[in-house]
Write a protein that holds these residues in place. Structure first.
Motif, mmCIF file in Angstrom:
data_model
loop_
_atom_site.group_PDB
_atom_site.id
_atom_site.type_symbol
_atom_site.label_atom_id
_atom_site.label_comp_id
_atom_site.label_asym_id
_atom_site.label_seq_id
_atom_site.Cartn_x
_atom_site.Cartn_y
_atom_site.Cartn_z
ATOM 1 N N HIS A 1 -9.415 7.755 3.814
ATOM 2 C CA HIS A 1 -9.453 6.287 3.806
ATOM 3 C C HIS A 1 -10.905 5.795 3.743
ATOM 4 O O HIS A 1 -11.790 6.362 4.369
ATOM 5 C CB HIS A 1 -8.800 5.716 5.067
ATOM 6 C CG HIS A 1 -7.343 6.035 5.175
ATOM 7 N ND1 HIS A 1 -6.893 7.207 5.730
ATOM 8 C CD2 HIS A 1 -6.248 5.358 4.786
ATOM 9 C CE1 HIS A 1 -5.571 7.227 5.690
ATOM 10 N NE2 HIS A 1 -5.155 6.118 5.114
ATOM 11 N N HIS B 1 0.851 -1.209 0.000
ATOM 12 C CA HIS B 1 0.000 0.000 0.000
ATOM 13 C C HIS B 1 0.882 1.253 0.000
ATOM 14 O O HIS B 1 0.701 2.154 -0.821
ATOM 15 C CB HIS B 1 -0.909 -0.062 1.235
ATOM 16 C CG HIS B 1 -1.705 1.163 1.520
ATOM 17 N ND1 HIS B 1 -3.065 1.229 1.339
ATOM 18 C CD2 HIS B 1 -1.342 2.384 2.005
ATOM 19 C CE1 HIS B 1 -3.498 2.429 1.683
ATOM 20 N NE2 HIS B 1 -2.464 3.147 2.091
ATOM 21 N N GLU B 2 1.847 1.300 0.902
ATOM 22 C CA GLU B 2 2.724 2.490 0.974
ATOM 23 C C GLU B 2 3.556 2.614 -0.303
ATOM 24 O O GLU B 2 3.770 3.709 -0.811
ATOM 25 C CB GLU B 2 3.624 2.433 2.216
ATOM 26 C CG GLU B 2 2.893 2.316 3.547
ATOM 27 C CD GLU B 2 1.807 3.364 3.764
ATOM 28 O OE1 GLU B 2 1.873 4.435 3.142
ATOM 29 O OE2 GLU B 2 0.862 3.091 4.525
ATOM 30 N N GLU C 1 -5.920 6.485 -1.487
ATOM 31 C CA GLU C 1 -5.882 5.367 -0.535
ATOM 32 C C GLU C 1 -6.433 4.083 -1.167
ATOM 33 O O GLU C 1 -5.907 2.988 -0.948
ATOM 34 C CB GLU C 1 -6.675 5.714 0.726
ATOM 35 C CG GLU C 1 -6.093 6.853 1.535
ATOM 36 C CD GLU C 1 -4.671 6.590 2.016
ATOM 37 O OE1 GLU C 1 -4.281 5.415 2.133
ATOM 38 O OE2 GLU C 1 -3.942 7.569 2.239
ATOM 39 N N HIS D 1 1.505 4.151 -2.974
ATOM 40 C CA HIS D 1 1.284 5.596 -2.816
ATOM 41 C C HIS D 1 2.293 6.414 -3.621
ATOM 42 O O HIS D 1 1.986 7.511 -4.083
ATOM 43 C CB HIS D 1 1.402 6.002 -1.341
ATOM 44 C CG HIS D 1 0.112 5.932 -0.592
ATOM 45 N ND1 HIS D 1 -1.081 6.383 -1.113
ATOM 46 C CD2 HIS D 1 -0.176 5.501 0.671
ATOM 47 C CE1 HIS D 1 -2.049 6.214 -0.212
ATOM 48 N NE2 HIS D 1 -1.521 5.674 0.863
#
Ligand SMILES: [Zn+2]
Length: 690
Positions: A652, A524-525, A586, A528
């Motif tokens: 989110h 996920h990070e 997100e 981003h």
């Protein structure tokens, strides 16, 4: 701490201090991924969230002092229990304590031992300074004193900087991150964002009524009479509503090009001539800077009009209330009780935190790297750091393969993407260099004075970044935090030790479960860095368009598929709808993250001679185990009041969407559980960016 295993065996298992902490009977039990918790009465293809979380959630109702409850919150409470032990051990005056132990121990003791009547006398000098203002030109210098004492004027949220009037702090120049300049942000609201002032549905009105009650309560605690407090609260709400009308909305605010508004001190003064910037900057002791990045010029135009139109008495009232509001939690019990009534309406929390937890959170908040050093020494061993780093590196490799494999990007854009990926710094657990707290004085006498000194210390530390190259090694989360973040300007992905614990990262679990639960967060990070915001920053972290027009168009099409998919009403919540344009980054990261984790896991299994199709003793394939571990991390229950506030202020999505929409976009999920077209978890239009 006691353990039943001899130290040599624990070392052989590779988790000495980690395992000791996890088996410490005085700490709450840490949840682990348990594949037998699924609900066989629910089809995974109909509602995967309910299949994985239904039984878990039913067995774990939200405790009265929590606003949401699930594995992350259970882990956060475990971390806080570790902090509690550390602080209890250091709270007594003992000359053997190290300087940091003295500070964290005495800070905690001052919080725990605060007199029942609170410490209003401690902020009298600021309140007197406000009363003594003779002219509206004095507002700026007074504001500097308030910002130097309470709140975090340097720290913007998704909506605003949550302090009186405006936010001020360091920020990397969007066009050239090699220099840190000054960021100036919209602020001034006591509620979480503009919508709370402007929406007209019943819940919004109820929240505004409660906010007025909150203002009245704080004013009355300083001796203002009923009628005056009621009249004053109406004035404050009127002024804040005028500010809210000019606040940039949080969807526009997500676009870095919209907040990159470049001013010199001269043009900033011309934007808000009614505000004495020289006095404010002098009061903060802020360094000279050639560039001021103003997030929302419209807000400052309105602020100027308000400063001109409203009289001095109104501004005295406004500043007085915001001083009380910023100082309220550490002021004393009556102030916390008043704040809690507002919190109940906004977030649905039923009961306040026990004192030990409130005080542990405060030490983490104000001196997080002093407390965090002890925390990581106790529960985050080098073996965990090494294993987590390998996972992140493998996920970065998967991102590289993904960039190579996508058909919609041309070679020039792919080349830039690879350069950016290669330059990512991954930070695991805790900082290489800890903050030096030696110039911060902490005593046992006054909690409020400790908060003021710690705020002034941090503001000074923040302002010292201005004028220097951006420091890619500093952290914005403390080590015990259960969370992670990516920062496009430093081009870093950051994973605090607090989240590298079960059930997300489990030294006792195999790669399949760890990639499902923690790897998806790491992915996920990583994603981003290339989401609809991150992709606008280049290899150095500068805001620069490195995409060919055709590739950018292709990207936007894929992104809007996600934004559309996540837009709509949320079951059980009236008056507000989730806006996929707010959550797009997100949601893109959630969808990309699980693909990257799965790709990295698949590669790792191959190297070990295993496969995603291998089955465990119960007949579950590794692919099924991966998805169940992923969803387990999101078995969160949230109070309706908190979901409503989340939808209005937070980028989110609600937890059930973070599971169900993600898997419904994945052919790999359908393969794992034999789902067919027409099933709820098989979206007719499957969105994919990464
Ligand atoms: Zn994120």
């Amino acid at each position: 701490m006691r353990s039943t295993l001899p130290a040599s065996l624990l070392l052989a298992l590779g988790c000495l201090s980690h395992c000791l902490a996890q088996t410490d009977a005085s700490l709450p039990k840490l949840p682990h991924v348990d594949l037998t918790n699924v609900d066989p009465s629910v089809s995974p293809c109909a509602d995967f969230y309910q299949y994985v979380c239904g039984k878990i959630n039913a067995a774990n109702p939200i405790p009265p002092d929590e606003i949401w409850w699930g594995p992350a919150e259970e882990l956060q409470n475990w971390n806080r229990a570790v902090l509690h032990q550390i602080l209890e051990k250091n709270k007594a005056p003992d000359p053997a304590r190290s300087p940091n132990e003295q500070k964290i121990g005495d800070f905690y003791a001052s919080c725990m031992n605060q007199p029942a009547e609170g410490e209003l006398a401690e902020i009298q000098p600021i309140l007197e300074r406000i009363s003594a203002m003779k002219d509206k030109r004095d507002i700026a210098a007074t504001l500097a004193l308030i910002h130097s004492s309470f709140g975090r004027a340097w720290e913007g949220s998704d909506n605003q900087t949550n302090v009186a009037l405006l936010g001020y702090g360091p920020g990397a120049d969007y066009n050239d991150v090699s220099r840190v300049v000054a960021g100036v942000d919209q602020g001034g609201l006591g509620m979480p964002g503009r919508d709370f002032y402007l929406k007209s549905d019943d819940d919004s009105k109820k929240i505004r009524d409660q906010y007025v009650t909150f203002i009245v309560s704080l004013l009355k605690l300083t001796g203002v009479g009923d009628a005056d407090a009621t009249r004053d609260a109406a004035t404050i709400l009127r002024v804040e509503t005028a500010m809210a009308q000019s606040h940039m909305d949080n969807i526009t605010r997500r676009d870095p090009n919209k907040v990159n508004n470049r001013y010199t001190l001269a043009t900033l003064k011309a934007l808000t001539p009614a505000f004495d910037w020289d006095a404010y900057l002098r009061g903060l002791n802020a360094p000279q800077v050639p560039l001021y990045e103003v997030s929302s010029p419209d807000f400052f135009r309105t602020l100027n009009k308000l400063l001109t139109a409203e009289d001095l008495a109104t501004w005295k009232l406004y500043l007085r209330f915001h001083t009380l509001r910023s100082a309220a939690p550490p002021l004393g019990k009556a102030w916390r009780d008043a704040s809690f009534e507002l919190l109940k309406t906004l977030l649905g929390q039923q009961q306040q935190d026990p004192d030990w937890r409130r005080c542990a959170i405060a030490v983490d908040h104000y001196m997080g790297e002093a407390l965090g050093q002890v925390y990581v020494a106790q529960v985050f061993p080098p073996e965990s750091k090494a294993r987590a780093l390998k996972m992140v590196k493998d996920i970065e490799s998967a991102m590289g393969r993904d960039i190579d494999s996508v058909s919609w990007m041309q070679a020039t854009t792919k080349k830039e993407a690879h350069q950016k990926l290669a330059a990512v710094i991954e930070k695991i657990g805790y900082p290489d260099n800890w903050i030096d707290y030696s110039s911060l004085s902490i005593s046992r006498d006054s909690y409020l004075a400790n908060v003021e000194r710690a705020t002034a210390f941090e503001l000074k530390r923040q302002l010292a970044f201005i004028g220097h190259p951006l420091d890619r090694k500093q952290w914005v989360m403390t080590p015990p935090t259960v969370d992670a973040y990516e920062d496009p300007q430093t081009n870093t992905i950051n994973f605090p030790a607090g989240m590298l614990q079960p059930p997300f990262f489990d030294a006792a679990a195999d790669d399949v479960l760890n990639y499902g639960a923690e790897g998806a967060i790491m992915g996920h990070e990583m994603t981003h860095d290339f989401d609809d915001q991150g992709r606008k920053f280049d290899v150095k972290g500068n805001l620069r368009d490195w995409w060919t027009p055709e590739d950018a168009k292709q990207y936007e099409q894929r992104g809007s598929c996600i934004a559309h998919e996540y837009t709509g009403p949320v079951p059980g919540i009236a008056g507000v709808e989730q806006n996929g344009k707010l959550t797009q980054g997100e949601d893109t990261a959630d969808n990309g993250g699980i693909y990257l984790a799965l790709a990295a896991l698949s590669e790792d299994l191959k190297q070990q001679g295993k496969s995603l199709d291998d089955k465990d003793a119960a007949g579950r394939t590794n692919l099924q185990r991966f998805f169940i571990a992923f969803a387990t991390g999101w078995c969160d229950q949230i109070r309706p009041e908190a979901i409503r506030t989340l939808i209005l202020t937070n980028p989110h999505s609600a937890p059930f969407l973070r599971v169900n929409n993600v898997v419904a976009n994945m052919p790999e999920f359908q393969k794992a559980f034999g789902c067919k077209a027409g099933d709820a978890e098989v979206h007719a239009k499957q969105c994919r960016v990464w």
